[in-house]
Design a protein around this motif. Structure first.
Motif, mmCIF file in Angstrom:
data_model
loop_
_atom_site.group_PDB
_atom_site.id
_atom_site.type_symbol
_atom_site.label_atom_id
_atom_site.label_comp_id
_atom_site.label_asym_id
_atom_site.label_seq_id
_atom_site.Cartn_x
_atom_site.Cartn_y
_atom_site.Cartn_z
ATOM 1 N N ASN A 161 0.852 -1.181 0.000
ATOM 2 C CA ASN A 161 0.000 0.000 0.000
ATOM 3 C C ASN A 161 0.888 1.231 0.000
ATOM 4 O OD1 ASN A 161 0.860 0.349 2.657
ATOM 5 N ND2 ASN A 161 -1.021 -0.445 3.549
ATOM 6 N N GLU A 162 0.334 2.383 0.350
ATOM 7 C CA GLU A 162 1.090 3.637 0.240
ATOM 8 C C GLU A 162 2.198 3.772 1.289
ATOM 9 O OE1 GLU A 162 -2.283 4.249 3.007
ATOM 10 O OE2 GLU A 162 -2.162 3.458 0.981
ATOM 11 N N PHE A 163 2.190 2.964 2.352
ATOM 12 C CA PHE A 163 3.221 3.125 3.375
ATOM 13 C C PHE A 163 4.127 1.906 3.572
ATOM 14 C CE2 PHE A 163 -0.535 1.750 5.754
ATOM 15 C CZ PHE A 163 -0.024 0.738 6.554
ATOM 16 N N CYS A 164 3.799 0.755 2.976
ATOM 17 C CA CYS A 164 4.649 -0.419 3.196
ATOM 18 C C CYS A 164 4.392 -1.510 2.168
ATOM 19 C CB CYS A 164 4.418 -0.986 4.586
ATOM 20 S SG CYS A 164 2.856 -1.888 4.748
ATOM 21 N N ILE A 216 -3.886 -1.803 10.099
ATOM 22 C CA ILE A 216 -4.110 -2.305 8.737
ATOM 23 C C ILE A 216 -3.306 -3.586 8.532
ATOM 24 C CG2 ILE A 216 -3.698 -1.810 6.280
ATOM 25 C CD1 ILE A 216 -4.211 1.211 7.062
ATOM 26 N N LEU A 217 -2.061 -3.580 8.998
ATOM 27 C CA LEU A 217 -1.225 -4.778 8.881
ATOM 28 C C LEU A 217 -1.737 -5.902 9.763
ATOM 29 C CD1 LEU A 217 2.396 -3.372 8.710
ATOM 30 C CD2 LEU A 217 0.841 -3.939 6.864
ATOM 31 N N ARG A 218 -2.176 -5.568 10.968
ATOM 32 C CA ARG A 218 -2.711 -6.596 11.871
ATOM 33 C C ARG A 218 -3.857 -7.352 11.220
ATOM 34 N NH1 ARG A 218 -2.495 -2.843 15.895
ATOM 35 N NH2 ARG A 218 -4.732 -2.590 15.843
ATOM 36 N N ASP A 219 -4.734 -6.642 10.534
ATOM 37 C CA ASP A 219 -5.850 -7.305 9.858
ATOM 38 C C ASP A 219 -5.351 -8.310 8.828
ATOM 39 O OD1 ASP A 219 -7.617 -5.831 11.379
ATOM 40 O OD2 ASP A 219 -8.066 -4.381 9.792
ATOM 41 N N LYS A 220 -4.354 -7.918 8.046
ATOM 42 C CA LYS A 220 -3.771 -8.829 7.044
ATOM 43 C C LYS A 220 -3.132 -10.041 7.720
ATOM 44 C CE LYS A 220 -4.381 -6.737 3.091
ATOM 45 N NZ LYS A 220 -5.361 -7.303 2.190
ATOM 46 N N LEU A 221 -2.403 -9.783 8.804
ATOM 47 C CA LEU A 221 -1.717 -10.867 9.512
ATOM 48 C C LEU A 221 -2.713 -11.828 10.158
ATOM 49 C CD1 LEU A 221 1.133 -8.766 11.142
ATOM 50 C CD2 LEU A 221 1.355 -10.356 9.222
ATOM 51 N N ARG A 222 -3.791 -11.292 10.726
ATOM 52 C CA ARG A 222 -4.835 -12.151 11.322
ATOM 53 C C ARG A 222 -5.438 -13.076 10.276
ATOM 54 N NH1 ARG A 222 -6.951 -7.535 14.113
ATOM 55 N NH2 ARG A 222 -6.234 -7.624 16.242
ATOM 56 N N SER A 245 6.217 4.453 15.985
ATOM 57 C CA SER A 245 5.603 4.926 17.231
ATOM 58 C C SER A 245 5.738 3.867 18.314
ATOM 59 C CB SER A 245 4.121 5.215 17.029
ATOM 60 O OG SER A 245 3.952 6.379 16.291
ATOM 61 N N PRO A 246 6.180 4.248 19.499
ATOM 62 C CA PRO A 246 6.313 3.283 20.605
ATOM 63 C C PRO A 246 4.990 2.610 20.968
ATOM 64 C CG PRO A 246 7.395 5.353 21.158
ATOM 65 C CD PRO A 246 6.663 5.575 19.873
ATOM 66 N N GLU A 247 3.873 3.281 20.720
ATOM 67 C CA GLU A 247 2.562 2.714 21.064
ATOM 68 C C GLU A 247 2.275 1.416 20.316
ATOM 69 O OE1 GLU A 247 0.050 5.629 18.039
ATOM 70 O OE2 GLU A 247 -0.042 5.970 20.186
ATOM 71 N N ILE A 248 2.934 1.189 19.182
ATOM 72 C CA ILE A 248 2.745 -0.060 18.441
ATOM 73 C C ILE A 248 3.168 -1.242 19.304
ATOM 74 C CG2 ILE A 248 3.601 -1.423 16.481
ATOM 75 C CD1 ILE A 248 3.648 1.238 14.911
ATOM 76 N N THR A 283 2.490 4.428 12.534
ATOM 77 C CA THR A 283 1.643 4.676 13.699
ATOM 78 C C THR A 283 0.773 3.466 14.018
ATOM 79 O OG1 THR A 283 -0.114 5.538 12.298
ATOM 80 C CG2 THR A 283 1.514 7.135 13.124
ATOM 81 N N LEU A 284 0.055 3.551 15.119
ATOM 82 C CA LEU A 284 -0.866 2.493 15.515
ATOM 83 C C LEU A 284 -1.956 2.295 14.461
ATOM 84 C CD1 LEU A 284 -1.296 0.481 17.775
ATOM 85 C CD2 LEU A 284 -2.680 2.189 18.962
ATOM 86 N N ASN A 285 -2.432 3.365 13.853
ATOM 87 C CA ASN A 285 -3.454 3.243 12.797
ATOM 88 C C ASN A 285 -2.931 2.450 11.613
ATOM 89 O OD1 ASN A 285 -5.381 4.659 14.213
ATOM 90 N ND2 ASN A 285 -4.935 6.605 13.235
ATOM 91 N N LYS A 286 -1.700 2.727 11.205
ATOM 92 C CA LYS A 286 -1.103 1.982 10.093
ATOM 93 C C LYS A 286 -0.867 0.527 10.499
ATOM 94 C CE LYS A 286 1.012 5.831 7.665
ATOM 95 N NZ LYS A 286 1.110 7.073 8.380
ATOM 96 N N ALA A 287 -0.435 0.325 11.740
ATOM 97 C CA ALA A 287 -0.200 -1.039 12.229
ATOM 98 C C ALA A 287 -1.495 -1.852 12.235
ATOM 99 C CB ALA A 287 0.414 -1.005 13.618
#
Length: 118
Positions: A6-9, A35-41, A62-65, A29-33
């Motif tokens: 996608n546009e970021f990875c 999107i990846l979590r959904d793919k990984l799940r 972001s450390p919050e990830i 960021t957590l929002n971008k992460a």
């Protein structure tokens, strides 16, 4: 192997590990992460896997990830870079991740490490 970008990875999903490459100058960021979590799940469901972060380009994480954005079935995290600056960033991130964490100069080394979990 399944490929997604996608546009970021871009991510390459294998049976036991995923290779993540964040694009240059992205603030991951957590929002971008999420999107990846959904793919990984969808790909791994409840099966264990290892994340390989191929840091070819400079970007911020972001450390919050590490606090809120990781999946329970992720068994380890490998950072791959030949850049000393990335190694320094990884050293700062390591205490935020409570499971196996390693740094490698090549993707082949990281893949071998990831396969050792299975």
């Amino acid at each position: 192997m399944e490929h997604f970008s996608n546009e970021f990875c871009k991510i390459d999903l294998y049976d036991q590990y995923v290779i993540l490459t964040i694009n240059e100058n992205v603030h991951f960021t957590l929002n971008k992460a999420s999107i990846l979590r959904d793919k990984l799940r969808k790909h791994y469901e409840t099966e264990g896997f290892v994340m390989i972060s191929h840091r070819k380009f400079e970007h911020k994480v972001s450390p919050e990830i590490y606090k809120q954005g990781l999946l329970n079935n992720m068994r380890g995290l490998a950072i791959v870079s030949s850049n000393d600056k990335e190694r320094d960033k990884a050293i700062m991130e390591q205490p935020l991740y409570g499971k196996s964490f390693a740094f490698f100069n090549t993707l082949e080394e990281a893949k071998s490490w990831a396969k050792s979990f299975f």
